[in-house]
Structures are given as structure tokens and as C-alpha cells.
Design an enzyme around this catalytic site. Structure first.
Site, short mmCIF file in Angstrom:
data_model
loop_
_atom_site.label_atom_id
_atom_site.label_comp_id
_atom_site.label_asym_id
_atom_site.label_seq_id
_atom_site.Cartn_x
_atom_site.Cartn_y
_atom_site.Cartn_z
CG PHE A 77 -34.88 9.28 22.92
CD1 PHE A 77 -34.23 9.13 24.14
CD2 PHE A 77 -34.60 8.36 21.92
CE1 PHE A 77 -33.33 8.10 24.36
CE2 PHE A 77 -33.70 7.33 22.12
CZ PHE A 77 -33.07 7.19 23.34
CB ALA A 78 -39.80 13.36 20.39
CB THR A 120 -37.60 12.11 33.62
OG1 THR A 120 -36.89 12.73 34.68
CG2 THR A 120 -39.04 12.64 33.66
CG ASP A 121 -34.85 11.02 38.23
OD1 ASP A 121 -35.14 12.03 37.54
OD2 ASP A 121 -33.77 10.92 38.87
CD GLU A 122 -36.84 16.52 36.53
OE1 GLU A 122 -37.74 17.36 36.59
OE2 GLU A 122 -35.71 16.75 36.07
CB SER A 149 -47.24 17.45 35.81
OG SER A 149 -47.13 18.61 35.03
CB THR A 150 -46.16 17.15 30.41
OG1 THR A 150 -44.76 17.47 30.46
CG2 THR A 150 -46.99 18.41 30.59
CG ASN A 176 -30.49 15.20 36.66
OD1 ASN A 176 -31.39 14.74 37.36
ND2 ASN A 176 -30.43 16.47 36.32
CG PHE A 187 -26.24 22.19 36.76
CD1 PHE A 187 -26.11 23.48 37.27
CD2 PHE A 187 -25.52 21.17 37.38
CE1 PHE A 187 -25.30 23.75 38.36
CE2 PHE A 187 -24.70 21.43 38.47
CZ PHE A 187 -24.58 22.72 38.96
NE ARG A 190 -26.89 29.65 32.65
CZ ARG A 190 -27.50 30.41 33.54
NH1 ARG A 190 -28.14 29.85 34.55
NH2 ARG A 190 -27.50 31.72 33.43
P1 NAD Z 1 -33.53 17.40 24.34
O1 NAD Z 1 -34.37 18.56 24.74
O2 NAD Z 1 -32.06 17.58 24.21
O3 NAD Z 1 -34.06 16.82 22.94
C1 NAD Z 1 -35.41 16.66 22.65
C2 NAD Z 1 -35.55 16.38 21.16
O4 NAD Z 1 -36.94 16.15 20.88
C3 NAD Z 1 -35.09 17.55 20.27
O5 NAD Z 1 -34.31 17.07 19.20
C4 NAD Z 1 -36.40 18.16 19.79
O6 NAD Z 1 -36.29 18.77 18.52
C5 NAD Z 1 -37.31 16.94 19.75
N1 NAD Z 1 -38.73 17.28 19.88
C6 NAD Z 1 -39.32 18.03 20.86
N2 NAD Z 1 -40.63 18.14 20.63
C7 NAD Z 1 -40.88 17.44 19.50
C8 NAD Z 1 -42.06 17.18 18.75
N3 NAD Z 1 -43.24 17.68 19.12
N4 NAD Z 1 -41.96 16.40 17.65
C9 NAD Z 1 -40.77 15.89 17.27
N5 NAD Z 1 -39.62 16.13 17.91
C10 NAD Z 1 -39.68 16.89 19.02
O7 NAD Z 1 -33.89 16.25 25.38
P2 NAD Z 1 -33.00 15.08 26.03
O8 NAD Z 1 -32.33 15.61 27.23
O9 NAD Z 1 -32.24 14.40 24.97
O10 NAD Z 1 -34.19 14.12 26.54
C11 NAD Z 1 -34.70 13.09 25.71
C12 NAD Z 1 -35.73 12.29 26.48
O11 NAD Z 1 -35.14 11.76 27.67
C13 NAD Z 1 -36.93 13.11 26.96
O12 NAD Z 1 -38.09 12.31 26.81
C14 NAD Z 1 -36.64 13.39 28.42
O13 NAD Z 1 -37.82 13.56 29.16
C15 NAD Z 1 -35.91 12.12 28.81
N6 NAD Z 1 -34.96 12.24 29.94
C16 NAD Z 1 -33.96 13.18 29.93
C17 NAD Z 1 -33.04 13.22 30.97
C18 NAD Z 1 -31.89 14.22 30.97
O14 NAD Z 1 -31.15 14.27 31.96
N7 NAD Z 1 -31.67 14.99 29.94
C19 NAD Z 1 -33.15 12.33 32.04
C20 NAD Z 1 -34.20 11.39 32.04
C21 NAD Z 1 -35.08 11.35 30.97
O1 TDX Z 2 -27.85 27.38 35.75
C1 TDX Z 2 -28.31 26.49 36.47
N1 TDX Z 2 -27.97 26.47 37.79
C2 TDX Z 2 -28.43 25.52 38.66
O2 TDX Z 2 -28.08 25.54 39.85
C3 TDX Z 2 -29.17 25.43 35.96
C4 TDX Z 2 -29.55 25.42 34.51
C5 TDX Z 2 -29.60 24.47 36.84
N2 TDX Z 2 -29.27 24.50 38.15
C6 TDX Z 2 -29.70 23.41 39.05
C7 TDX Z 2 -31.16 23.02 38.98
C8 TDX Z 2 -31.13 21.52 39.26
O3 TDX Z 2 -31.12 21.30 40.67
O4 TDX Z 2 -28.98 22.24 38.63
C9 TDX Z 2 -29.79 21.07 38.70
C10 TDX Z 2 -29.89 20.43 37.33
O5 TDX Z 2 -30.66 21.30 36.52
P1 TDX Z 2 -31.12 20.92 35.01
O6 TDX Z 2 -29.91 20.65 34.18
O7 TDX Z 2 -32.07 21.96 34.56
O8 TDX Z 2 -31.80 19.49 35.24
P2 TDX Z 2 -33.07 19.00 36.07
O9 TDX Z 2 -34.02 20.08 36.35
O10 TDX Z 2 -32.55 18.20 37.23
O11 TDX Z 2 -33.74 18.02 34.97
C11 TDX Z 2 -32.91 17.19 34.12
O12 TDX Z 2 -32.90 15.85 34.55
C12 TDX Z 2 -34.07 15.10 34.39
C13 TDX Z 2 -33.37 17.25 32.67
O13 TDX Z 2 -33.39 18.60 32.23
C14 TDX Z 2 -34.72 16.62 32.51
O14 TDX Z 2 -35.11 16.62 31.14
C15 TDX Z 2 -34.63 15.20 33.00
O15 TDX Z 2 -35.90 14.60 32.96
#
Ligand code: NAD
Ligand code: TDX
Length: 331
Positions: A77-78, A120-122, A149-150, A176, A187, A190
Site C-alpha cells: 500500500f505504501a 488506483t483508477d487514476e 503518473s508515478t 476513491n 475531500f 476535510r
Molecule cells: P495514505 O496517504 O493514507 O497512507 C500512505 C501510507 O504509506 C502512510 O502510512 C505513509 O506513512 C506510508 N508511506 C508513504 N511513503 C512511504 C515510504 N517511502 N516508505 C514507507 N511507508 C511510506 O494513503 P491511502 O489512501 O491509504 O492509500 C494507500 C494505497 O492505496 C496507495 O498506494 C494509493 O495509491 C492507493 N489507493 C488509494 C485510494 C484512495 O481513495 N485513498 C484509491 C485507490 C488506490
Molecule cells: O477540499 C477539496 N475540495 C474538492 O472539491 C478537496 C481536498 C478535493 N476536492 C475535489 C477534488 C476531487 O475531484 O474532490 C475530489 C476528491 O478529491 P481527493 O480526496 O483529493 O481525491 P482524488 O484526487 O479523487 O484522489 C483520491 O482517489 C484516488 C485519492 O487521494 C488517491 O490517492 C486515489 O488514488
């Protein structure tokens, strides 16, 4: 099974560790996490006696090698995960997401250990609004942001290590997530915590952008299904038919928190803001028999609001710094 979970102190990883401890007696979890601003020891406090917690970076090849050698499988996940942070400073994204995944791949290759890579779907870019087309595993990669991209680059590395070295890896690209323990920079948390702290919610642009919401527990149950039953080398898209535009999500939060529907501010739109994400999860359902259990988004949102109300001590220390960063962006 000895399971190494990278990023297990983040939002999705911590929920994954909780579910694993709760539901799988036969799994011994080690968490490797660097505790960046996004990682939290408190998120793992409820399972502190049940898991081994290692503080370290996934780019530390010697540490990753040692931990992988002690494991039967890795769930990776990291990552750096926030699009707005990537736009402000992309360097940590390249380091953690690309170099970090490379480091994990080399360790699983050398030790012949099973890997599940979380993506991620992004990576697929965005879709037009008002179009029935959804992402499938055949959709070409077309990432828009330094973050996506990363992540796309990390997926490519995993696919190449499967093909070239026979690494036993699966990949998943999820939409998401929402639920407990999500960082207040994102989002939904927040907006909830803005309301709880007397701030106004902040909507980027007109709020027409569509995200495909899934409860974090459903993401994680799909990850377990893929880890146990998935076909090596395959990519699975994880989604729960949860498409909603941002304005609708915000208005639902406002209603559930007894605020008026216009009690928010429109702020500067995100650069390169992806319009719409949407997942076609049919292969996961048809081939692996997975179904989501949180099918009522409003009920999931209500529980999430209650969690943030009840767990102010978890997020309050983070809130001011996050809003200070946003003030720079939003003016
Ligand atoms: P998050 O930012 O809440 O957590 C990321 C965790 O990774 C943190 O605990 C951080 O300390 C750790 N981390 C970051 N860089 C690191 C490194 N170099 N070495 C070790 N640990 C490190 O993220 P999340 O929302 O839980 O996302 C987890 C995974 O799921 C990611 O790979 C993200 O791309 C993917 N993902 C997230 C979403 C979403 O909606 N949040 C959707 C699809 C996929
Ligand atoms: O304050 C806000 N107001 C707002 O309108 C924030 C923080 C976001 N937004 C919008 C931007 C996006 O259209 O809401 C939507 C969701 O924003 P984020 O929570 O930043 O998510 P998103 O950019 O869609 O990406 C998330 O989903 C895919 C996660 O952060 C990614 O890690 C995951 O890969």
C-alpha cells in the site's frame, strides 16, 4: 501466513490490518511504514498487540530485503497519495511510488515471495462527464497528474517484473475510498472536519467532477479475495458502482450534518483536475465472486461522519497544518 503490509499505518492500510487481525487468525502481520505525515501510530493502536510494527522506508533496500525474506506474501500500500501535494512538490512521489515499488519488487523477486500491488483508477486518466463508458483492465494508461503518473509507473514495473522475472504478483486499481482513519487532507474528511471545527467546506470549481466512491472495507475485502484467489499477472479493477459528483457528495454531508445546502465556498479549481472516474468491476464479481457489502453510500457517509465526531483526538492535531497548506493553494 506471514504477511508484510507496506503503508499499514495509512488510511487503507490501517483498515486492512484491522480487518486482517479481526477476521484471520492464521495471518501474522508485519507493518512496514515510514510514518510520513500521512502515517499514524494511533491508527494501529487498537491492534498494537497483534501486529509487528517496523518503522522504515520502502526505499531502504536492506530493510525491505530482510522483511520480505521473513514473509510469505506482501501487500504493498505504501505511497505518497495526495494529488494536491503532488502538484506542489512531485519529488517524494517519484521516490516513494516509483523507487519504492522497484525496491519491493527486487526483494520479492530475490525471495520468490507473492506480491499484491495496490494501485488506483487514476492511472487511466479521466472520462467525459455524462458518458456510460467506464474503465476496464483493457483501458489504456493515460495518467494526468504527478501522483497518477508515478502510480502508473509503479504498475508498469510490476507488470514487467511478472513477465521478465516470473514474479508472482497481482495488481488492483481501485476507485476513491472513504471511511474511518482517512487523512483530513482528502475531500470527504476535510469537509466533515471543516464543519466540525466551524470552518466552511471548500469545493473545487463547480463541483461537477465525478468520483466513484467505495467504502474502504469493501476495497480491502476485494484485496483479500485477489490475494487468495486471483490469477498471477492479472490486474483487477475494484469499484462499487458509487459514481457521484462532488457537489452532490458535499450537499449530502451538509444535510447529514444539519447545515444548509449552500453553506460552503467555491475555491480555485485543481490544476489538470480529472473530470470523471468510473470503474467496471464485472471481472472481480464474475470471476472471483466478490461483492461489496457497503452498498448504501448515505449510510456509509453517516457512519463516517459519526467516526470523525467521535474521534476528534485522532484528527484534531493534523487539522490546522492541513488548512494552512490549503490556504497557500486557495488564497
Ligand atoms: P495514505 O496517504 O493514507 O497512507 C500512505 C501510507 O504509506 C502512510 O502510512 C505513509 O506513512 C506510508 N508511506 C508513504 N511513503 C512511504 C515510504 N517511502 N516508505 C514507507 N511507508 C511510506 O494513503 P491511502 O489512501 O491509504 O492509500 C494507500 C494505497 O492505496 C496507495 O498506494 C494509493 O495509491 C492507493 N489507493 C488509494 C485510494 C484512495 O481513495 N485513498 C484509491 C485507490 C488506490
Ligand atoms: O477540499 C477539496 N475540495 C474538492 O472539491 C478537496 C481536498 C478535493 N476536492 C475535489 C477534488 C476531487 O475531484 O474532490 C475530489 C476528491 O478529491 P481527493 O480526496 O483529493 O481525491 P482524488 O484526487 O479523487 O484522489 C483520491 O482517489 C484516488 C485519492 O487521494 C488517491 O490517492 C486515489 O488514488
Amino acid at each position: 501466513m506471514r504477511l508484510l503490509v507496506t503503508g499499514g499505518a495509512g488510511f487503507i492500510g490501517a483498515n486492512f490490518v484491522h480487518a486482517t487481525v479481526r477476521e484471520r487468525d492464521d495471518v501474522h502481520v508485519t507493518v512496514l511504514d515510514a510514518f510520513t505525515y500521512a502515517g499514524s501510530r494511533e491508527s494501529l493502536a487498537p491492534v498494537a498487540d497483534d501486529v509487528r510494527l517496523v518503522e522504515g522506508d520502502i526505499t531502504d533496500a536492506a530493510l525491505v530485503e530482510k522483511l520480505v525474506a521473513e514473509s510469505d506474501a506482501v501487500v504493498h500500500f505504501a505511497a505518497e497519495t495526495h494529488v494536491d501535494n503532488a502538484l506542489a512538490d512531485p519529488e517524494p512521489f517519484v521516490r516513494s511510488n516509483v523507487l519504492g515499488t522497484f525496491t519491493v519488487l527486487e526483494a520479492v523477486r530475490r525471495n520468490s515471495v507473492r506480491l499484491h500491488h495496490i494501485s488506483t483508477d487514476e492511472v487511466y486518466g479521466d472520462l467525459p462527464l455524462g458518458d456510460p463508458v467506464r474503465f476496464t483492465e483493457a483501458t489504456p494508461y493515460n495518467p494526468s497528474s504527478p501522483y497518477s503518473s508515478t502510480k502508473a509507473a509503479s504498475d508498469m514495473l510490476v507488470r514487467a517484473w511478472v513477465r521478465s522475472y516470473g514474479v508472482a504478483a497481482t495488481l488492483s486499481n481501485c476507485s476513491n475510498n472513504y471511511g474511518p482513519y482517512q487523512h483530513v487532507e482528502k475531500f470527504i474528511p476535510r469537509q466533515i472536519t471543516n464543519i466540525l471545527t466551524g470552518r466552511r467546506p471548500r469545493l473545487y470549481g463547480a463541483g461537477a467532477n465525478v468520483r466513484d466512491w467505495i467504502h474502504v472495507e469493501d476495497h480491502n475485502s476485494a484485496v483479500w479475495r485477489i490475494l487468495t484467489d486471483g490469477t498471477i499477472g492479472r490486474t483487477y479493477l475494484i469499484g462499487a458502482d458509487g459514481e457521484r459528483d462532488n457537489l452532490t457528495v458535499l450537499r449530502t454531508i451538509l444535510r447529514l450534518m444539519d447545515r444548509s445546502p449552500d453553506d460552503f465556498d467555491h475555491v480555485t479549481d485543481r490544476a489538470g483536475h480529472d473530470l470523471r472516474y468510473a470503474i467496471d468491476p464485472s471481472p472481480l464479481r464474475d470471476e472471483l465472486g466478490w461483492t461489496p457489502s457497503h452498498t448504501d453510500f448515505e449510510a456509509g457517509l453517516r457512519d463516517t461522519i459519526a467516526w470523525y465526531r467521535d474521534n476528534e483526538s485522532w484528527w484534531a492535531p493534523l487539522k490546522e497544518a492541513v488548512e494552512a497548506r490549503y490556504r497557500v493553494r486557495e488564497g
